[in-house]
Design a protein around this motif. Structure first.
Motif, PDB file in Angstrom:
ATOM      1  N   ASP A 166       0.916  -1.154   0.235  1.00  0.00           N
ATOM      2  CA  ASP A 166       0.025  -0.045  -0.134  1.00  0.00           C
ATOM      3  C   ASP A 166       1.280   1.189   0.524  1.00  0.00           C
ATOM      4  O   ASP A 166       0.404   2.700   0.007  1.00  0.00           O
ATOM      5  N   TYR A 167       2.018   0.740   0.168  1.00  0.00           N
ATOM      6  CA  TYR A 167       2.909   2.304   0.245  1.00  0.00           C
ATOM      7  C   TYR A 167       3.876   2.467  -0.534  1.00  0.00           C
ATOM      8  O   TYR A 167       4.932   1.534  -1.486  1.00  0.00           O
ATOM      9  N   TYR A 168       5.208   3.667  -0.718  1.00  0.00           N
ATOM     10  CA  TYR A 168       6.214   3.474  -1.513  1.00  0.00           C
ATOM     11  C   TYR A 168       7.432   3.746  -0.671  1.00  0.00           C
ATOM     12  O   TYR A 168       7.187   4.982  -0.143  1.00  0.00           O
ATOM     13  N   ALA A 169       8.364   3.705  -1.553  1.00  0.00           N
ATOM     14  CA  ALA A 169       9.869   3.965  -0.742  1.00  0.00           C
ATOM     15  C   ALA A 169      10.360   4.649  -2.258  1.00  0.00           C
ATOM     16  O   ALA A 169      10.912   3.060  -3.231  1.00  0.00           O
ATOM     17  N   ILE A 170      11.364   5.237  -2.577  1.00  0.00           N
ATOM     18  CA  ILE A 170      12.301   5.651  -3.671  1.00  0.00           C
ATOM     19  C   ILE A 170      13.561   6.597  -3.473  1.00  0.00           C
ATOM     20  O   ILE A 170      13.508   7.129  -2.653  1.00  0.00           O
ATOM     21  N   THR A 171      14.659   5.914  -3.780  1.00  0.00           N
ATOM     22  CA  THR A 171      15.438   6.640  -3.482  1.00  0.00           C
ATOM     23  C   THR A 171      16.522   6.522  -5.149  1.00  0.00           C
ATOM     24  O   THR A 171      16.297   5.821  -5.716  1.00  0.00           O
ATOM     25  N   ASN A 172      17.371   7.415  -4.494  1.00  0.00           N
ATOM     26  CA  ASN A 172      18.264   7.848  -5.846  1.00  0.00           C
ATOM     27  C   ASN A 172      19.234   7.579  -5.105  1.00  0.00           C
ATOM     28  O   ASN A 172      19.819   6.524  -4.917  1.00  0.00           O
ATOM     29  N   PHE A 173      21.162   7.848  -6.451  1.00  0.00           N
ATOM     30  CA  PHE A 173      22.359   6.616  -5.572  1.00  0.00           C
ATOM     31  C   PHE A 173      22.385   6.935  -4.817  1.00  0.00           C
ATOM     32  O   PHE A 173      23.153   6.936  -3.614  1.00  0.00           O
ATOM     33  N   GLU A 174      22.520   8.883  -4.684  1.00  0.00           N
ATOM     34  CA  GLU A 174      22.634   9.046  -3.852  1.00  0.00           C
ATOM     35  C   GLU A 174      22.459   9.216  -2.270  1.00  0.00           C
ATOM     36  O   GLU A 174      23.494   8.605  -0.916  1.00  0.00           O
ATOM     37  N   GLY A 175      21.127   8.917  -2.010  1.00  0.00           N
ATOM     38  CA  GLY A 175      19.669   8.456  -1.177  1.00  0.00           C
ATOM     39  C   GLY A 175      20.745   6.924  -0.358  1.00  0.00           C
ATOM     40  O   GLY A 175      20.715   6.351   0.502  1.00  0.00           O
ATOM     41  N   PHE A 176      21.187   6.717  -1.571  1.00  0.00           N
ATOM     42  CA  PHE A 176      21.305   5.024  -1.183  1.00  0.00           C
ATOM     43  C   PHE A 176      22.635   4.687  -0.295  1.00  0.00           C
ATOM     44  O   PHE A 176      23.061   3.511   0.255  1.00  0.00           O
ATOM     45  N   GLU A 177      23.716   5.658  -0.824  1.00  0.00           N
ATOM     46  CA  GLU A 177      24.981   5.698  -1.069  1.00  0.00           C
ATOM     47  C   GLU A 177      24.750   6.071   0.801  1.00  0.00           C
ATOM     48  O   GLU A 177      25.364   5.837   1.969  1.00  0.00           O
ATOM     49  N   THR A 178      24.200   7.124   0.798  1.00  0.00           N
ATOM     50  CA  THR A 178      23.655   7.584   2.565  1.00  0.00           C
ATOM     51  C   THR A 178      22.987   6.863   3.481  1.00  0.00           C
ATOM     52  O   THR A 178      23.664   6.513   4.477  1.00  0.00           O
ATOM     53  N   ILE A 179      22.475   5.621   3.168  1.00  0.00           N
ATOM     54  CA  ILE A 179      21.741   4.779   3.952  1.00  0.00           C
ATOM     55  C   ILE A 179      22.793   3.700   4.296  1.00  0.00           C
ATOM     56  O   ILE A 179      22.781   3.149   5.434  1.00  0.00           O
ATOM     57  N   VAL A 180      23.646   3.288   3.012  1.00  0.00           N
ATOM     58  CA  VAL A 180      24.419   1.940   3.394  1.00  0.00           C
ATOM     59  C   VAL A 180      26.377   3.191   4.701  1.00  0.00           C
ATOM     60  O   VAL A 180      26.515   2.514   5.459  1.00  0.00           O
ATOM     61  N   ASN A 181      25.838   4.117   4.072  1.00  0.00           N
ATOM     62  CA  ASN A 181      27.257   4.966   4.797  1.00  0.00           C
ATOM     63  C   ASN A 181      26.178   5.319   6.452  1.00  0.00           C
ATOM     64  O   ASN A 181      26.846   4.964   8.043  1.00  0.00           O
ATOM     65  N   ILE A 182      25.157   5.270   6.532  1.00  0.00           N
ATOM     66  CA  ILE A 182      24.963   5.775   8.430  1.00  0.00           C
ATOM     67  C   ILE A 182      24.798   4.449   8.729  1.00  0.00           C
ATOM     68  O   ILE A 182      24.782   4.495  10.120  1.00  0.00           O
ATOM     69  N   LEU A 183      24.493   3.494   7.829  1.00  0.00           N
ATOM     70  CA  LEU A 183      25.180   1.992   8.699  1.00  0.00           C
ATOM     71  C   LEU A 183      26.092   1.665   9.375  1.00  0.00           C
ATOM     72  O   LEU A 183      26.091   0.753   9.707  1.00  0.00           O
ATOM     73  N   GLY A 184      27.296   2.482   8.263  1.00  0.00           N
ATOM     74  CA  GLY A 184      28.542   1.983   8.549  1.00  0.00           C
ATOM     75  C   GLY A 184      29.285   0.739   7.598  1.00  0.00           C
ATOM     76  O   GLY A 184      29.968   0.205   8.163  1.00  0.00           O
ATOM     77  N   GLY A 185      27.979   0.667   6.436  1.00  0.00           N
ATOM     78  CA  GLY A 185      28.315  -0.277   5.525  1.00  0.00           C
ATOM     79  C   GLY A 185      27.387  -1.252   5.645  1.00  0.00           C
ATOM     80  O   GLY A 185      27.092  -1.481   7.018  1.00  0.00           O
ATOM     81  N   VAL A 186      27.455  -2.516   4.793  1.00  0.00           N
ATOM     82  CA  VAL A 186      26.720  -3.572   4.727  1.00  0.00           C
ATOM     83  C   VAL A 186      27.792  -4.997   4.561  1.00  0.00           C
ATOM     84  O   VAL A 186      28.323  -4.911   3.736  1.00  0.00           O
ATOM     85  N   ASP A 187      27.339  -6.281   5.755  1.00  0.00           N
ATOM     86  CA  ASP A 187      27.756  -7.029   5.281  1.00  0.00           C
ATOM     87  C   ASP A 187      26.986  -8.165   4.057  1.00  0.00           C
ATOM     88  O   ASP A 187      25.714  -8.142   4.515  1.00  0.00           O
TER      89      ASP A 187
END
Length: 177
Positions: free
Chosen positions: A1-22
């Motif tokens: 029922d909902y949506y979420a959209i991000t761009n490449f910069e947003g994608f990198e920001t999310i991964v950065n906030i998490l400190g990277g991804v294993d």
């Protein structure tokens, strides 16, 4: 029922906030693209934002975009695992606030917070993904992915209408990897 959209910069920001991804990178991936170089090696890795973007964008293998979709789903499960690590749980409210800045969605911040806290005790095994049967085709010189309508109908029926079947989802997860 909902949506979420991000761009490449947003994608990198999310991964950065998490400190990277294993993530276990299933094969060597090397390509020079318009957006930058992709250079990943098979094995367990802690991907920084640039490496993560290369992983989810890589499509230079026999199944092209189809394999890329499977990698994107695998990566989203890894993001889910990363976000639920005990060290990241205290960051969840701030993480959601930051994500709100780089993701366009019709979720409210309070809905996102509620969803975040509702995942307490969850694992990536609780996240279900699937790629419908499809065939890569070139039509008029353009590459397309042609879906099998019957398989898509069955997949929608199974994912959204029928009762949850853990064996089915275990098979789908294994196939996506």
């Amino acid at each position: 029922d909902y949506y979420a959209i991000t761009n490449f910069e947003g994608f990198e920001t999310i991964v950065n906030i998490l400190g990277g991804v294993d993530l276990y990178v299933e094969k060597d991936m090397s390509a020079h693209t318009y957006y930058g170089d992709i250079d990943l090696h098979e094995g367990q890795q802690h991907l920084d934002p640039n490496q993560a973007l290369g992983y989810v964008r890589y499509r230079y293998d026999a199944m092209g975009d189809i394999a890329r979709a499977g990698r994107q789903q695998k990566f989203m499960k890894a993001v889910f695992e990363e976000a639920l690590k005990p060290s990241n749980l205290p960051k969840l409210p701030a993480l959601i606030k930051e994500i709100d800045q780089v993701v366009e969605t019709d979720f409210s911040v309070s809905q996102l917070l509620y969803l975040g806290f509702s995942f307490h005790g969850a694992s990536s095994d609780d996240v279900h993904t699937a790629v419908p049967e499809c065939t890569p085709k070139t039509i008029g010189g353009v590459s397309y992915v042609v879906l099998d309508d019957n398989d898509l109908d069955n997949l929608v029926q199974t994912m959204f209408i029928d009762d949850y079947d853990p064996e089915y989802w275990a098979e789908q997860s294994a196939a996506a990897e």
